[in-house]
Design an enzyme around this catalytic site. Sequence first.
Site, mmCIF file in Angstrom:
data_model
loop_
_atom_site.group_PDB
_atom_site.id
_atom_site.type_symbol
_atom_site.label_atom_id
_atom_site.label_comp_id
_atom_site.label_asym_id
_atom_site.label_seq_id
_atom_site.Cartn_x
_atom_site.Cartn_y
_atom_site.Cartn_z
ATOM 1 N N GLY A 64 63.254 9.392 -42.889
ATOM 2 C CA GLY A 64 63.554 8.623 -41.686
ATOM 3 C C GLY A 64 62.297 7.937 -41.173
ATOM 4 O O GLY A 64 61.228 8.042 -41.772
ATOM 5 N N GLY A 113 65.598 12.171 -44.648
ATOM 6 C CA GLY A 113 66.623 11.184 -44.313
ATOM 7 C C GLY A 113 67.211 10.465 -45.523
ATOM 8 O O GLY A 113 68.328 9.952 -45.464
ATOM 9 N N GLU A 136 60.438 18.813 -44.298
ATOM 10 C CA GLU A 136 60.101 18.674 -42.872
ATOM 11 C C GLU A 136 59.207 19.776 -42.312
ATOM 12 O O GLU A 136 58.491 19.545 -41.326
ATOM 13 C CB GLU A 136 61.371 18.577 -42.034
ATOM 14 C CG GLU A 136 62.135 17.268 -42.196
ATOM 15 C CD GLU A 136 63.068 17.248 -43.393
ATOM 16 O OE1 GLU A 136 63.120 18.263 -44.140
ATOM 17 O OE2 GLU A 136 63.752 16.236 -43.576
ATOM 18 N N ASP A 144 66.912 18.311 -41.084
ATOM 19 C CA ASP A 144 67.997 17.779 -40.252
ATOM 20 C C ASP A 144 68.976 16.989 -41.132
ATOM 21 O O ASP A 144 69.297 17.449 -42.217
ATOM 22 C CB ASP A 144 67.407 16.963 -39.091
ATOM 23 C CG ASP A 144 66.627 15.742 -39.557
ATOM 24 O OD1 ASP A 144 66.162 15.722 -40.718
ATOM 25 O OD2 ASP A 144 66.475 14.798 -38.759
HETATM 26 C C1 QUE Z 1 58.210 15.004 -44.439
HETATM 27 C C2 QUE Z 1 59.052 14.002 -43.999
HETATM 28 C C3 QUE Z 1 58.791 12.647 -44.263
HETATM 29 C C4 QUE Z 1 57.640 12.330 -44.999
HETATM 30 C C5 QUE Z 1 56.795 13.338 -45.435
HETATM 31 C C6 QUE Z 1 57.087 14.660 -45.156
HETATM 32 C C7 QUE Z 1 59.629 11.570 -43.813
HETATM 33 C C8 QUE Z 1 59.220 10.223 -44.107
HETATM 34 C C9 QUE Z 1 58.057 9.983 -44.857
HETATM 35 C C10 QUE Z 1 57.549 8.665 -45.190
HETATM 36 C C11 QUE Z 1 56.931 8.454 -46.425
HETATM 37 C C12 QUE Z 1 56.409 7.203 -46.756
HETATM 38 C C13 QUE Z 1 56.463 6.152 -45.860
HETATM 39 C C14 QUE Z 1 57.071 6.379 -44.607
HETATM 40 C C15 QUE Z 1 57.590 7.620 -44.290
HETATM 41 O O1 QUE Z 1 57.310 11.050 -45.285
HETATM 42 O O2 QUE Z 1 60.681 11.812 -43.171
HETATM 43 O O3 QUE Z 1 57.109 5.355 -43.731
HETATM 44 O O4 QUE Z 1 55.949 4.918 -46.167
HETATM 45 O O5 QUE Z 1 59.976 9.190 -43.684
HETATM 46 O O6 QUE Z 1 56.256 15.658 -45.582
HETATM 47 O O7 QUE Z 1 60.177 14.326 -43.306
#
Ligand code: QUE
Length: 329
Positions: A64, A113, A136, A144
């Site tokens: 997400g 997500g 998470e 979630d």
């Molecule tokens: C746990 C998470 C997320 C995560 C890393 C975690 C998550 C998420 C991202 C993410 C990764 C790369 C991106 C970005 C977000 O990493 O929910 O914008 O470029 O979106 O350990 O829950």
Amino acid sequence: MSVNARVGGAGVAVLELDRPRALNALDLPMVTAVRDALRAWHDDDSVRAVVVRSTSPKAFCAGGDIRAVREAGVLGDDAAVRAYFTAEYGLNLAISDFPKPCTALVDGYAMGGGLGVSVHGSALVATERATLAMPETAIGFFPDIGASWFLPRLPGAVGWYLGLTGARLSGAAAVECGLATHFVPAADLAALEEALTGADGVRPQAVLDRFARPAPPSELAGHREAIARCFTAPDLAGVFHRLAEERADRAWAEETLDALRRASPMSLVATFDVLSSGAAAPSLRDCLATELELACRTAREPDFHEGVRAALVDRDRAPVWTSSLPFPV
Ligand code: QUE
């Protein structure tokens, strides 16, 4: 727009996640776009089935928009936090309730997500390049997107293991433990997509059965007994205790304890509680309602702000948690 929605000649709709630079992390406009497309297709008789795919070779969807949620949480903007999670979980439920076949093609990362827009459909295809996880607890959050519904229902307590440790699964392991429904080699994915969106696509189950291959032996296979022994403990302290006592699978138990020790203590407590509550809940809808309240509370927590900082903002991967476990480890 980071989501492409189109309906092909055969009546199969394709939803394409297209924000490759953020590994397709789902921001609010993307969540809304997918939700709007499904709403339009729900009662459109010319739409017979849906395929969800990604334009990124690296990721189906990394999660997400947890960075935006952190910013809102730091500012105390509860309305923005609630608006995001209400939309995201509403989408998870809409996919689960969608009355036509909905197949997700997972090649690359599907985390957090990203699983929310794939596991709730009628099929989840994973390739040998897929990585699935609910990571998470490493960022001060909790599993979630309906995880409190589907994780406690996986066999052999493997969902408790996945949710607490954030362990990453290969496509083969995801099929073995029931998160994915079909294993298809990445080399066959283009042909599968063509079949799913062509004339045969109105019967996706037959197409999937034709393309599916036996999943190769997975990294999880040798650990299922230890997972079942350790992750059926009646409380979180019991999980730590059983891992410390594990004899038959010592190296795995040490690695697993290390993963738990790196996680946010607050997240471990919240995860154990929400999975316990979800295990007894009557429906995905109930689980998502419980998760929504917990998500809004968690967004204000220092561990969440610190966890996202360390993983995504500063990327030093060295979070300093301020919570602690209610027992010695
Ligand atoms: C746990 C998470 C997320 C995560 C890393 C975690 C998550 C998420 C991202 C993410 C990764 C790369 C991106 C970005 C977000 O990493 O929910 O914008 O470029 O979106 O350990 O829950």
